[in-house]
Design an enzyme around this catalytic site. Structure first.
Site, PDB file in Angstrom:
ATOM      1  N   HIS A 101      38.473  60.864  35.398  1.00 23.29           N
ATOM      2  CA  HIS A 101      39.162  60.265  33.988  1.00 23.29           C
ATOM      3  C   HIS A 101      39.684  58.947  34.326  1.00 23.29           C
ATOM      4  O   HIS A 101      40.703  58.846  33.544  1.00 23.29           O
ATOM      5  CB  HIS A 101      39.798  61.118  33.111  1.00 23.29           C
ATOM      6  N   GLU A 144      29.850  42.532  42.463  1.00 21.24           N
ATOM      7  CA  GLU A 144      29.671  42.000  41.300  1.00 21.24           C
ATOM      8  C   GLU A 144      28.054  41.458  41.254  1.00 21.24           C
ATOM      9  O   GLU A 144      27.525  41.872  40.100  1.00 21.24           O
ATOM     10  CB  GLU A 144      30.566  40.886  40.722  1.00 21.24           C
ATOM     11  N   SER A 176      38.390  31.760  43.228  1.00 20.16           N
ATOM     12  CA  SER A 176      39.167  30.976  42.161  1.00 20.16           C
ATOM     13  C   SER A 176      38.947  29.580  42.391  1.00 20.16           C
ATOM     14  O   SER A 176      39.403  28.849  43.233  1.00 20.16           O
ATOM     15  CB  SER A 176      40.363  31.491  41.572  1.00 20.16           C
ATOM     16  N   LYS A 233      42.897  33.625  46.598  1.00 17.34           N
ATOM     17  CA  LYS A 233      42.097  34.501  45.773  1.00 17.34           C
ATOM     18  C   LYS A 233      40.734  34.821  46.087  1.00 17.34           C
ATOM     19  O   LYS A 233      40.175  33.780  46.377  1.00 17.34           O
ATOM     20  CB  LYS A 233      42.087  34.315  44.251  1.00 17.34           C
TER      21      LYS A 233
END
Length: 464
Positions: A189, A332, A319, A325
């Protein structure tokens, strides 16, 4: 330089065909009729059609249905194209005439014209080698195209998806061994749960993919039963009595897999159920791959404000504005591929139910979506393995910190101090910041030696 032209004729009239083109008049009409997507037939689908034509030419030559020299010329033409020549001649849009007649005639015309050249003749002299009468002898779009979907699916699984799954499973098994001693907090959860081994998490991923590989190959068994030889409606009109068994045996030898004649040719031509079954197994795999990709992203989240239990290999800057980054781009990517496969599965399901009577005219859509699904899944899994999985490293200190600090460790105390007492210990730990061990000892709920034994993370995280 302006191309020279030849004149070709069909039942609708005459047209000029560029002399350099190996396709013919029916392909030209399809080019004009279907300027839809710019998507051309997949290479694997073309290969499947060529292999069918090669097997059919050999069979019909052996059975005396077409002259031996023409059989040999068609076979040689098919072999040349399978080796890489004339691939730019397969030009009909994916969204085309129902059943795939336009693509089928494109293949027939290219083979006929190349066979004519091999025989020392000129393209377009269909009196000698005709796309319909010789290349297509004993065949119909209605039995060739569903067979091509079957063969294309089998080729795509064998050449792309199966090797990629095997590679991913091996890489995940390696990580399972490498990370086996690292204990981390489990989570259910999206909340703290009892501890697990990081290695077991990767071992679970490997087993999930291993199970899907079995399911996919089981479903692919449906693709080995061919309706080829059923001709137009499944009755075998205009075919030699021995053609069906002969062509199935020859085609199986060409692709290196045993193929058989379907027990009911009409059923094999009408029902798209084998393709729905395989597509469903791909969708099922895609669903778990999305879950795995999300898990990898979560475990790598951070570096300062997330879990950062593992490090996915940085493969490109993340980025255009934030220096330094790095994003989990391979994970993805595979999610996006999986969503596309899920969409294709829905399209295949809709197309499969859209057949009427003796034919399903939506086969071109099924062919593209099914084979493309197999290949993009295979390519994506292989890329994820090579660019991500094999280079994953662990952060043992971060993992151990979360495991030690998890309130869910209190679960192990249930059988010793009771559920309610354990719940109160957890509440006090959360409110005061004190450790579970400290509170239990302060309240005299357990002896120190027993407590140390019960809260042994190594023992708690072992799989049965």
């Amino acid at each position: 330089m302006q191309d020279n032209y030849r004149i070709e004729k069909d039942s609708m009239g005459e047209r000029q065909i560029p002399e350099s083109a190996y396709y013919g008049i029916q392909t030209l009409r399809a080019i004009e009729n279907f300027p839809i997507s710019g998507l051309k037939p997949l290479a694997t689908y073309v290969d499947a059609c060529l292999l069918i034509k090669k097997a059919a030419a050999i069979a019909n030559g052996r059975l005396g249905c077409i002259p031996q020299e023409i059989s040999e010329a068609i076979v040689t033409a098919a072999d040349e194209i399978l080796a890489g020549s004339l691939r730019d001649q397969f030009v009909v849009d994916v969204y085309q005439a129902g059943a795939g007649t336009s693509h089928h005639m494109n293949v027939n015309e290219v083979l006929a014209n190349r066979a004519l050249e091999l025989l020392g003749d000129v393209k377009g002299n269909y009196q000698r080698v005709n796309p319909n009468d010789q290349v297509n002898y004993g065949q119909s779009t209605n039995d060739v195209i569903p067979t091509a979907i079957r063969v294309g699916g089998l080729l795509a699984i064998a050449h792309t998806l199966d090797p990629a799954l095997a590679s991913a499973i091996a890489a995940l098994d390696t990580k399972a061994i490498e990370f086996q001693a690292i204990v981390k907090s489990g989570r259910t959860h999206m909340q703290d749960a009892v501890p697990v081994r990081l290695g077991d998490s990767f071992g679970a991923f490997a087993q999930i993919l291993r199970d899907h590989q079995v399911r996919i190959n089981t479903a692919a068994g449906d693709l080995t039963k061919l309706g080829l030889g059923g001709s137009a409606v499944g009755t075998g009109l205009n075919t030699h009595p021995e053609y069906r068994s002969t062509v199935a045996q020859l085609l199986g030898a060409l692709i290196g897999q045993p193929l058989t004649v379907a027990p009911h040719l009409m059923a094999a031509m009408q029902s798209m159920a084998p393709f729905v079954n395989v597509s469903g197994s791909l969708r099922n795999l895609a669903a778990d791959l999305v879950k795995i990709s999300h898990d990898l992203r979560l475990m790598d989240s951070g570096p300062k404000t997330g879990f950062k239990e593992i490090q996915l290999p940085p493969v490109q800057p993340g980025s255009s504005i934030m220096p330094g980054k790095y994003n989990p781009v391979m994970a993805e990517m595979i999610s996006m591929v999986c969503f596309q496969v899920m969409g294709f599965d829905r399209s295949i399901e809709m197309a499969a139910q859209a057949g009427q009577l003796e034919l399903n005219v939506m086969m071109p859509l099924i062919a593209y979506d099914l084979i493309h699904s197999i290949e993009i899944l295979g390519n994506a899994i292989q890329a994820l393995t090579d660019q991500c999985i094999v280079g994953i490293t662990a952060n043992p200190n971060r993992c151990n910190e979360y495991a030690e600090g998890s309130l869910a460790l209190v679960t192990a105390l249930n059988t010793h101090i009771g559920y309610l007492n354990a719940a109160n210990v957890a509440k006090e730990s959360l409110a005061t910041g004190k450790s579970l061990r400290q509170i239990v000892l302060e309240q005299g709920l357990m002896e120190p030696d027993l407590l140390a034994q019960v809260l042994d993370l190594d023992k708690m995280s072992q799989l049965p």
